[in-house]
Design an enzyme around this catalytic site. Structure first.
Site, PDB file in Angstrom:
ATOM      1  N   SER A  46      -4.110  33.438   4.577  1.00 51.98           N
ATOM      2  CA  SER A  46      -4.848  32.787   5.660  1.00 51.98           C
ATOM      3  C   SER A  46      -4.613  33.526   6.969  1.00 51.98           C
ATOM      4  O   SER A  46      -3.475  33.834   7.325  1.00 51.98           O
ATOM      5  CB  SER A  46      -4.381  31.331   5.781  1.00 51.98           C
ATOM      6  OG  SER A  46      -5.090  30.678   6.798  1.00 51.98           O
ATOM      7  N   SER A  52      -9.095  30.998   9.488  1.00 48.77           N
ATOM      8  CA  SER A  52      -8.979  29.820  10.338  1.00 48.77           C
ATOM      9  C   SER A  52     -10.043  29.926  11.425  1.00 48.77           C
ATOM     10  O   SER A  52      -9.865  30.637  12.404  1.00 48.77           O
ATOM     11  CB  SER A  52      -7.579  29.773  10.958  1.00 48.77           C
ATOM     12  OG  SER A  52      -6.623  29.671   9.935  1.00 48.77           O
ATOM     13  N   LEU A  53     -11.143  29.231  11.226  1.00 52.77           N
ATOM     14  CA  LEU A  53     -12.273  29.350  12.149  1.00 52.77           C
ATOM     15  C   LEU A  53     -12.159  28.310  13.270  1.00 52.77           C
ATOM     16  O   LEU A  53     -12.109  28.647  14.441  1.00 52.77           O
ATOM     17  CB  LEU A  53     -13.580  29.196  11.350  1.00 52.77           C
ATOM     18  CG  LEU A  53     -14.881  29.495  12.081  1.00 52.77           C
ATOM     19  CD1 LEU A  53     -14.907  30.909  12.635  1.00 52.77           C
ATOM     20  CD2 LEU A  53     -16.068  29.286  11.126  1.00 52.77           C
ATOM     21  N   HIS A  54     -12.148  27.052  12.901  1.00 46.91           N
ATOM     22  CA  HIS A  54     -11.875  25.925  13.809  1.00 46.91           C
ATOM     23  C   HIS A  54     -12.873  25.696  14.938  1.00 46.91           C
ATOM     24  O   HIS A  54     -12.722  24.713  15.680  1.00 46.91           O
ATOM     25  CB  HIS A  54     -10.466  25.988  14.401  1.00 46.91           C
ATOM     26  CG  HIS A  54      -9.374  26.029  13.370  1.00 46.91           C
ATOM     27  ND1 HIS A  54      -9.360  25.223  12.245  1.00 46.91           N
ATOM     28  CD2 HIS A  54      -8.241  26.794  13.282  1.00 46.91           C
ATOM     29  CE1 HIS A  54      -8.268  25.488  11.529  1.00 46.91           C
ATOM     30  NE2 HIS A  54      -7.589  26.431  12.126  1.00 46.91           N
ATOM     31  N   GLY A 103       3.583  31.862  10.867  1.00 48.93           N
ATOM     32  CA  GLY A 103       3.316  33.281  11.087  1.00 48.93           C
ATOM     33  C   GLY A 103       1.897  33.686  10.779  1.00 48.93           C
ATOM     34  O   GLY A 103       1.148  32.961  10.147  1.00 48.93           O
ATOM     35  N   GLU A 111      10.157  28.658   6.815  1.00 47.33           N
ATOM     36  CA  GLU A 111       9.902  27.427   6.075  1.00 47.33           C
ATOM     37  C   GLU A 111       8.904  27.659   4.955  1.00 47.33           C
ATOM     38  O   GLU A 111       7.995  28.474   5.077  1.00 47.33           O
ATOM     39  CB  GLU A 111       9.352  26.365   7.023  1.00 47.33           C
ATOM     40  CG  GLU A 111      10.457  25.738   7.857  1.00 47.33           C
ATOM     41  CD  GLU A 111       9.914  24.713   8.824  1.00 47.33           C
ATOM     42  OE1 GLU A 111      10.106  23.522   8.580  1.00 47.33           O
ATOM     43  OE2 GLU A 111       9.303  25.119   9.822  1.00 47.33           O
ATOM     44  N   CYS A 161      -2.026  29.495  18.952  1.00 48.16           N
ATOM     45  CA  CYS A 161      -3.091  28.496  18.743  1.00 48.16           C
ATOM     46  C   CYS A 161      -2.651  27.142  19.321  1.00 48.16           C
ATOM     47  O   CYS A 161      -1.511  26.707  19.105  1.00 48.16           O
ATOM     48  CB  CYS A 161      -3.431  28.354  17.267  1.00 48.16           C
ATOM     49  SG  CYS A 161      -4.049  29.891  16.541  1.00 48.16           S
ATOM     50  N   ASN A 170      -3.321  17.644  12.154  1.00 52.21           N
ATOM     51  CA  ASN A 170      -2.023  17.001  12.016  1.00 52.21           C
ATOM     52  C   ASN A 170      -1.308  16.923  13.357  1.00 52.21           C
ATOM     53  O   ASN A 170      -1.478  17.781  14.209  1.00 52.21           O
ATOM     54  CB  ASN A 170      -1.173  17.752  10.991  1.00 52.21           C
ATOM     55  CG  ASN A 170      -1.682  17.515   9.584  1.00 52.21           C
ATOM     56  OD1 ASN A 170      -1.849  16.366   9.166  1.00 52.21           O
ATOM     57  ND2 ASN A 170      -1.991  18.575   8.876  1.00 52.21           N
ATOM     58  N   CYS A 207      -0.275  20.892   7.053  1.00 52.74           N
ATOM     59  CA  CYS A 207      -0.795  22.071   7.767  1.00 52.74           C
ATOM     60  C   CYS A 207      -0.416  22.071   9.232  1.00 52.74           C
ATOM     61  O   CYS A 207      -0.609  21.094   9.935  1.00 52.74           O
ATOM     62  CB  CYS A 207      -2.320  22.104   7.730  1.00 52.74           C
ATOM     63  SG  CYS A 207      -2.998  22.269   6.124  1.00 52.74           S
ATOM     64  N   CYS A 258       5.698  32.657  15.524  1.00 48.91           N
ATOM     65  CA  CYS A 258       4.340  33.202  15.514  1.00 48.91           C
ATOM     66  C   CYS A 258       3.936  33.576  16.933  1.00 48.91           C
ATOM     67  O   CYS A 258       4.302  32.899  17.886  1.00 48.91           O
ATOM     68  CB  CYS A 258       3.362  32.170  14.951  1.00 48.91           C
ATOM     69  SG  CYS A 258       1.688  32.809  14.718  1.00 48.91           S
TER      70      CYS A 258
HETATM   71  N1  SAH Z   1      -1.682  32.345  10.907  1.00 51.72           N
HETATM   72  C1  SAH Z   1      -2.449  31.994   9.752  1.00 51.72           C
HETATM   73  C2  SAH Z   1      -1.723  31.112   8.747  1.00 51.72           C
HETATM   74  C3  SAH Z   1      -0.895  29.951   9.243  1.00 51.72           C
HETATM   75  S1  SAH Z   1      -1.599  28.420   9.615  1.00 51.72           S
HETATM   76  C4  SAH Z   1      -3.740  31.341  10.185  1.00 51.72           C
HETATM   77  O1  SAH Z   1      -3.948  31.144  11.373  1.00 51.72           O
HETATM   78  O2  SAH Z   1      -4.581  31.077   9.339  1.00 51.72           O
HETATM   79  C5  SAH Z   1      -2.316  27.681   8.211  1.00 51.72           C
HETATM   80  C6  SAH Z   1      -3.508  26.801   8.560  1.00 51.72           C
HETATM   81  O3  SAH Z   1      -3.128  25.562   9.198  1.00 51.72           O
HETATM   82  C7  SAH Z   1      -4.463  27.488   9.511  1.00 51.72           C
HETATM   83  O4  SAH Z   1      -5.785  27.256   9.126  1.00 51.72           O
HETATM   84  C8  SAH Z   1      -4.146  26.773  10.808  1.00 51.72           C
HETATM   85  O5  SAH Z   1      -5.179  26.939  11.736  1.00 51.72           O
HETATM   86  C9  SAH Z   1      -3.954  25.360  10.341  1.00 51.72           C
HETATM   87  N2  SAH Z   1      -3.307  24.487  11.326  1.00 51.72           N
HETATM   88  C10 SAH Z   1      -2.447  24.832  12.292  1.00 51.72           C
HETATM   89  N3  SAH Z   1      -2.043  23.752  13.000  1.00 51.72           N
HETATM   90  C11 SAH Z   1      -2.688  22.690  12.473  1.00 51.72           C
HETATM   91  C12 SAH Z   1      -2.670  21.289  12.752  1.00 51.72           C
HETATM   92  N4  SAH Z   1      -1.927  20.775  13.732  1.00 51.72           N
HETATM   93  N5  SAH Z   1      -3.442  20.495  11.977  1.00 51.72           N
HETATM   94  C13 SAH Z   1      -4.171  21.015  10.963  1.00 51.72           C
HETATM   95  N6  SAH Z   1      -4.206  22.310  10.646  1.00 51.72           N
HETATM   96  C14 SAH Z   1      -3.484  23.152  11.389  1.00 51.72           C
END
Ligand code: SAH
Length: 344
Positions: A188, A211-213, A156, A89, A113, A287, A328, A109
């Protein structure tokens, strides 16, 4: 052989056995970059060469399976299908500074996560450099919008498909490819530490988003399995190295999840972690993902202000393409064609 994604030298090698002059390679490359996928349409090539090419090679075995346009903000979402049935996509977004495409680096992927839709379908395979290039070129051709920026933030983990992703970036940056500047390309990652060191050594000058989170290992390991392999400390050391060596400021992504990582205490830990670093924090509203029990936070503004007051550069990311599941973490490379059809 599929020629899209190869550099001119590689195309030259592929066409040499057909007895074609070396300069054909550059011509073919420019045609492919402009969106032509059929050798018959490469009109400055002789008829004989066009036929020979069609007999021995192809541009790419890919097609657009679906194309949806957001009624809210014009964001366009694409589903691509490759020859073996693998899906990918991509999303095209319009910003004031130009059009940006978000592309997938893998079909599915492996990272798992907790909050991400891409983890909810099984991994099919890595995408090739040519398939990633096709995503960009096909979106440009189908939308009629010129692409100025590329973000590897779709389905991915790009650093889990390192060699192909690097070949793709080099191709898309090359004059015979899409000629997109390294500064307009972002990658990313969820934090595959050894590959961050490798990427640094390439000295390409792309932007690294991480992607720290979560600001502590306990929380991060709960929502991102990769953290059980590489701790936040190791990740931060790798990011500092990337910044020191490349001079490119890291962008940290932080999706606010209610009751998980959105408290003042979490914010203060994040401040402590990032204080003194030349970086940017991108706050993302979580999201909706239907298989996930995690909820978005209502503390976004509060969290952002607290970071800014402490001198940490943070902004809230604008949501685009929500009505077409393009936001996202909502992308999922559908592996089953019937599943896609039934959704239409
Ligand atoms: N694998 C890579 C790139 C793909 S995800 C990564 O982990 O960075 C792109 C971004 O969207 C990442 O920061 C990911 O953590 C975030 N993301 C994934 N699911 C999400 C969600 N439900 N809401 C908001 N951001 C999300």
């Amino acid at each position: 052989m599929e020629l899209l994604g190869l550099n001119v030298e590689q195309i030259r090698e592929a066409i040499a056995p057909l007895g074609m002059p070396a300069f054909r390679a550059k011509q073919i490359s420019l045609w492919m970059a402009s969106g032509v996928t059929d050798f018959a349409d490469m009109t400055n090539l002789s008829n004989k060469d066009r036929e020979l090419l069609a007999q021995h090679h192809s541009v790419i075995g890919g097609s657009i399976e679906s194309h949806r346009i957001s009624q809210k903000d014009g964001t366009e979402k694409f589903l691509f299908r490759f020859e073996d049935g693998a899906f990918a996509e991509g999303v095209l977004m319009q910003y004031e500074h130009g059009n940006s495409v978000c592309i997938s680096s893998q079909s599915g992927c492996k990272m798992g996560c907790a909050f991400c839709a891409s983890s909810k379908v099984s991994f099919t395979r890595n995408l090739t450099a040519g398939e990633m290039a096709y995503e960009v070129i096909a979106m440009e051709a189908a939308s009629g919008k010129k692409v100025g920026h590329i973000v590897l933030m779709g389905v991915g983990e790009p650093l889990d498909n390192y060699d192909n992703v690097l070949a793709f970036i080099r191709y898309i940056n090359s004059p015979e490819g899409k000629n997109i500047g390294m500064r307009n390309i972002s990658l990313s990652t969820c934090g595959i530490v050894p590959r961050i060191y490798d990427l640094t050594k390439e000295h390409m000058g792309i932007t690294l988003s991480v992607s720290l989170h979560a600001p502590d290992d306990e929380t991060r390991s709960k929502i991102m399995p990769i953290n059980r392999r590489y701790s936040i400390k190791e990740l931060m050391e790798a990011c500092d190295y990337y910044f020191r060596e490349t001079g490119r400021r890291i962008s940290y992504e932080y999706a606010l999840i209610r009751g998980v990582n959105d408290s003042d205490e979490s914010c203060d830990k994040l401040i402590k972690l990032l204080r003194g670093k030349n970086c940017h924090v991108n706050l993302i509203g979580l999201n909706y993902v239907k298989e996930s029990p995690l909820l978005p936070s209502d503390r976004m503004r509060n969290f952002c202000d607290r970071l800014n007051r402490a001198g940490i550069n943070a902004t809230v990311r604008r949501k685009l393409g929500e009505d077409i599941d393009g936001a996202c973490g909502q992308l999922r490379a559908e592996k089953n064609r019937e599943e896609v059809k039934s959704k239409r």
